[in-house]
Design an enzyme around this catalytic site. Structure first.
Site, PDB file in Angstrom:
ATOM      1  N   GLU A 122       0.819  -1.222   0.000  1.00  8.67           N
ATOM      2  CA  GLU A 122       0.000   0.000   0.000  1.00  8.67           C
ATOM      3  C   GLU A 122       0.850   1.268   0.000  1.00  8.67           C
ATOM      4  OE1 GLU A 122      -2.886  -0.087   3.195  1.00  8.67           O
ATOM      5  OE2 GLU A 122      -4.279  -1.196   1.943  1.00  8.67           O
ATOM      6  N   GLU A 144      -7.000  -7.586  -0.386  1.00  7.57           N
ATOM      7  CA  GLU A 144      -7.523  -7.515   0.985  1.00  7.57           C
ATOM      8  C   GLU A 144      -9.004  -7.188   0.982  1.00  7.57           C
ATOM      9  OE1 GLU A 144      -5.274  -5.042   3.686  1.00  7.57           O
ATOM     10  OE2 GLU A 144      -3.365  -5.716   2.840  1.00  7.57           O
TER      11      GLU A 144
HETATM   12  C1  GAL Z   1      -4.395  -2.397   5.089  1.00  3.22           C
HETATM   13  C2  GAL Z   1      -3.024  -3.031   5.233  1.00  3.22           C
HETATM   14  C3  GAL Z   1      -3.084  -4.311   6.057  1.00  3.22           C
HETATM   15  C4  GAL Z   1      -3.878  -4.070   7.305  1.00  3.22           C
HETATM   16  C5  GAL Z   1      -5.248  -3.554   6.949  1.00  3.22           C
HETATM   17  C6  GAL Z   1      -6.136  -3.245   8.121  1.00  3.22           C
HETATM   18  O1  GAL Z   1      -4.293  -1.069   4.783  1.00  3.22           O
HETATM   19  O2  GAL Z   1      -2.495  -3.309   3.968  1.00  3.22           O
HETATM   20  O3  GAL Z   1      -1.792  -4.729   6.344  1.00  3.22           O
HETATM   21  O4  GAL Z   1      -3.200  -3.152   8.089  1.00  3.22           O
HETATM   22  O5  GAL Z   1      -5.134  -2.364   6.267  1.00  3.22           O
HETATM   23  O6  GAL Z   1      -6.358  -4.363   8.867  1.00  3.22           O
END
Ligand code: GAL
Length: 831
Positions: free
Chosen positions: A193, A264
């Site tokens: 990110e 994600e």
């Molecule tokens: C994203 C990040 C993850 C985790 C998630 C929130 O921005 O890539 O590693 O932090 O948010 O749980």
């Protein structure tokens, strides 16, 4: 004639030989197949075939090697074909070139478990990973290297990042873990990110150079699978694929010839000590997934599928809890969390059955309004698969599609694998809800507590620390994060006894102040700015006086532009003694001596060495800060997950048989948030902007229960629990519990098969409710009333009581038992 036949046969023969050679070489395992991974604008191609990837994140250090096979198998049974994990640099390299690949850091064992289960793997190296992990995974010792700037173009950082990346890649290669070697890994990620913070970094040129360097360095590793970068659309280097992270990614459009990938899909959210528990409704997760595949998505990963536990000092933050449950389909302890797990499993089965249509079919869309559309994927053989989606927040719609009328509830997607019959609707949850209960175990009875005070002496009197300075130093750099604790000590001579107020400006996270060895006060910063001004009365005596300040961190920041530069501890101060009349003695430039860590840590009290003399007082001191407690307990019988209830304690660390289970902070009560008072799965799920919903646990202890993995316990034997209580608590209230399914509830419509199930080991003891028109509102387990269907009650009781699980068809008889009207039958049983 002969000749021409042989030329025809030769390529086939050559191929067969080549395949044989490959098969025997591939991964060194006879029969293992070497897989080529490529991609086009539609999907990943595995051996030339477009595939859909249904993946779930399981972070290996957040569970134990003994739990891995079960977690992975449950993911597979839940319909996933891939496991994703980050790699945790600061866990693997706690000190420069001192490596740890043991226990829950045995990454190779984790990947071989994935391989054994016949699943693919996604290797997200980072090595900056965010992940609510201490310092985002970057080792704090990096800060000691001259010229080091994190995540920017500079030789020290790039050198260290490359060294670690190479190490991981080579370990994976040596074990033949990449797909073309016969291993499970089909994708690898570099950075994490970066695009989200890139624009806020102080040096834009350096940032661009760095992210392009990352891509080049990664590609130089020749891993033979594509490299991905998530959230990097604004400055995407060549030769890497961009992916999306978020609660929804159906609108994401990657640039160029690459598939639509979602790294994600947040299944819930992480928790902080001061916050209630986040829950993302199963209906909404399913909606997001179905929308993604309806809109040409083909690679999707749940973050998290199993969240787990931040053992030891691994939680990020500051202020992220030891539990990383995440409201994931598998709960912190590895239990199936229903209905989320089952509701998604049904969707996965359908998507998998539609795979060819999704990745090869011709796509046709019919819009009914700007938020309602049908999407049809048709193959050359004429067969097709469809979705109908309704993204209105609160308007159910009737859609006429290809001659039939479909009712599509608000914020839902219907899946029609044959474009005729609705096999699934994301808003209709047919899986039971299971309420997990924590039952007190008999082993809690009569625990006897031993006690040892933390030895404060060296840090509050004459003796000097390991370091001296005329400045008040920053804690992360000074202590390299070897401990949460850093002592700052100074002395001053006073002509007479005098009363002051001690002021300390600190960047947190906690501060204890001692004057001449006596605790003068304690304060911690609010979760947010972390800056606070400590204040406590201070009485000096005539002669030499000691001021000792103990600063403690509670997990280092893991996110944001330049997150690593957010200081911790008493940085510059000022530290002042102020008289009633306002005049002051500024101690900021006194000589300060420093000492990292507690005495108990230095002698490793938690390992319960036999030469340590614990006292066994008749009354164990309670509410006494800086106390070590120890008790012996039996292993709770059975296989259910074990937790320790620390409700009577305050703030500290808990160890079992030498394993650090993590920090506890049971005096922290979660605040009230509006989200505790509303929960409608319809409409966008958010964890910001005061738009949270479906929270639970307002006004309750932030985290009361702490996971004790079974593998940390001596089966059938005795165990030692050690607590370091920093602020003062009462161990008499500590007890052990086992986690099991309690009440289960399910809604069914005519024609459905009603399935009730207690997890492994448990059996259904009673059917409590089998009624129509139940007024819900309360929790499953507390349902009562409605119009009881005698027939359903009898059928369920006969089929289910005494069984681990049972399935009963919802037949006409159920309805004709005097209850007219509503067709939704609710059953509630007790496990
Ligand atoms: C994203 C990040 C993850 C985790 C998630 C929130 O921005 O890539 O590693 O932090 O948010 O749980």
């Amino acid at each position: 004639m002969r000749d021409s036949t042989s030329t025809m046969e030769r390529p086939a023969l050559a191929m067969a030989v080549a395949m044989l050679v490959l098969a025997s070489v591939c991964g060194g395992f006879p029969g293992a197949s070497c897989t080529k991974v490529s991609y086009d604008d539609r999907a990943l191609l595995i051996d030339g075939e477009r595939r859909i990837i249904l993946s779930g994140s399981i972070h290996y250090p957040r569970s134990t090697p003994e739990m891995w096979p079960d977690l992975i198998q449950k993911a597979k049974d839940g319909g996933l074909n891939t496991i994703e994990t980050y790699v945790f640099w600061n866990g693997h390299e706690p000190r420069p070139r001192e490596y740890n690949f043991e226990g829950n850091y045995d990454i190779m064992r984790f990947f071989s478990e994935v391989q054994k289960a016949g699943m693919y793997a996604i290797l997200r190296i980072g090595p900056y990973v965010c992940a609510e992990w201490n310092y985002g995974g970057l080792p704090a010792w990096l800060r000691k290297i001259p010229g080091m700037q994190f995540r920017l173009h500079n030789e020290p950082f790039e050198r260290e990042m490359e060294t670690f990346t190479k190490l991981i890649v080579n370990m994976m290669k040596d074990a033949n873990m990449f797909a073309d070697q016969g291993g499970p890994i089909i994708l690898a990620q570099i950075e994490n990110e970066y695009g989200n913070i890139q624009g806020s970094l102080p040096d834009q040129e350096s940032a661009t150079k760095y992210i392009h360097w990352c891509a080049e360095m990664a590609n130089n590793q020749n891993v033979s699978v594509p490299w991905i970068m998530c959230q990097q659309s604004n400055d995407l280097p060549p030769n890497v694929l961009e992916t999306c992270n978020g609660f929804y990614c159906h609108d994401f459009k990657p640039k160029g010839n690459m598939p639509k990938m979602w790294t994600e899909n947040w299944t819930g959210w992480f928790k902080s000590w001061d916050k209630p528990d986040y829950h993302r409704p199963a209906e909404d997760v399913a909606y997001a997934v179905a929308m993604f595949f309806q809109n040409r998505g083909s690679v999707q990963n749940y973050y998290m599928y199993h969240g787990g536990t931040n053992f030891g000092r691994t939680s990020g933050g500051p202020y992220i809890t030891t539990s990383y449950d995440y409201d994931a389909p598998l709960d912190e302890y590895g239990n199936i969390s229903q209905p989320k797990y089952g509701h998604l499993k049904q969707l996965h089965a359908l998507l998998t059955s539609m795979e060819k249509h999704l990745v090869y079919g011709q796509q046709n869309e019919t819009s009914f309004d700007d938020k309602v559309k049908a999407t049809k994927y048709t193959l050359d053989d004429g067969s097709s698969a469809c979705f109908i989606s309704n993204s209105h927040d609160n308007k159910d719609v009737n859609v006429t599609f290809e001659g039939s009328v479909y009712q599509v509830p608000a914020w839902s997607v219907s899946v029609l694998p044959d474009c005729k019959t609705v096999a699934y609707n994301t808003a209709k949850v047919k899986t039971q809800t299971s309420v997990m209960v924590k039952k007190e175990s008999a082993v809690s009875q009569g625990l006897k507590w031993f006690w040892l005070p933390e030895l404060l002496e060296p840090f509050r009197t004459e003796r000097t620390g390991s370091l001296r300075s005329n400045e008040l130093l920053e804690q992360i750099v000074t202590g390299a994060d070897e401990s949460d604790y850093l002592w700052y000590k100074t002395s001053l001579t006073s002509g007479a006894a005098e009363e002051f107020t001690l002021y300390v400006n600190t960047t947190g996270h906690e501060l204890y102040a001692f004057v001449n060895g006596k605790l003068a006060g304690y304060q911690h910063s609010a979760n947010g700015p972390y800056l606070f001004q400590f204040q406590a009365p201070a009485k000096l005596k005539a002669g030499k006086n000691y001021i000792s300040l103990l600063s403690a961190t509670v997990g280092l920041k893991n996110y944001g532009a330049s997150f690593e530069l957010m200081p911790a501890g008493i940085v510059g101060g000022p530290v002042k003694l102020v008289r009633a009349d306002g005049s002051a003695i500024d101690l900021s430039h006194n000589t300060w001596t420093y000492k990292t860590g507690l005495y108990g840590e230095s002698i490793q009290i938690h390992l319960d060495r036999p030469d340590l003399e614990w006292t066994f007082p008749r009354t164990v001191p309670v509410n006494r800060p800086f106390s070590w407690y120890k008790a012996i307990f039996h292993t709770p019988a059975g296989e259910a997950a074990v937790v320790v209830d620390l409700a009577g304690m305050n703030k500290g660390v808990v160890y079992v048989n030498g394993h650090n289970l993590g920090r506890y902070w049971t005096s922290y009560i979660a605040g009230d948030m509006d989200g505790c008072h509303r929960c409608d799965y319809r409409g966008e799920y958010k964890t910001w902007a005061n738009e949270e919903k479906c929270l639970t646990g307002c006004h309750e202890i932030g985290q009361r229960f702490y996971h004790v993995p079974r593998s940390f316990l001596n089966a059938g034997g005795l165990n030692t629990i050690v607590l370091f209580e920093e602020a003062g608590g009462d161990p008499a209230k500590v007890n052990f519990r086992t986690v099991a399914v309690g009440p289960v509830c399910v809604d069914a419509e005519k024609g459905d098969a009603i399935t009730l199930s207690c997890a492994r080991g448990g059996t259904i003891s009673s059917i409590d409710v089998a009624s129509f028109g139940l007024a819900k509102g309360g929790q499953c387990g507390a349902y009562k009333g409605g119009c009881e269907s005698k027939a359903a009650m009898e059928a369920l009781s006969a089929a289910c009581v005494g069984k681990e699980s049972c399935t009963v068809s919802y037949t006409d008889d159920f309805v004709s038992s005097g209850c007219e009207g509503s067709g939704v039958l609710t059953a509630q049983a007790t496990c």
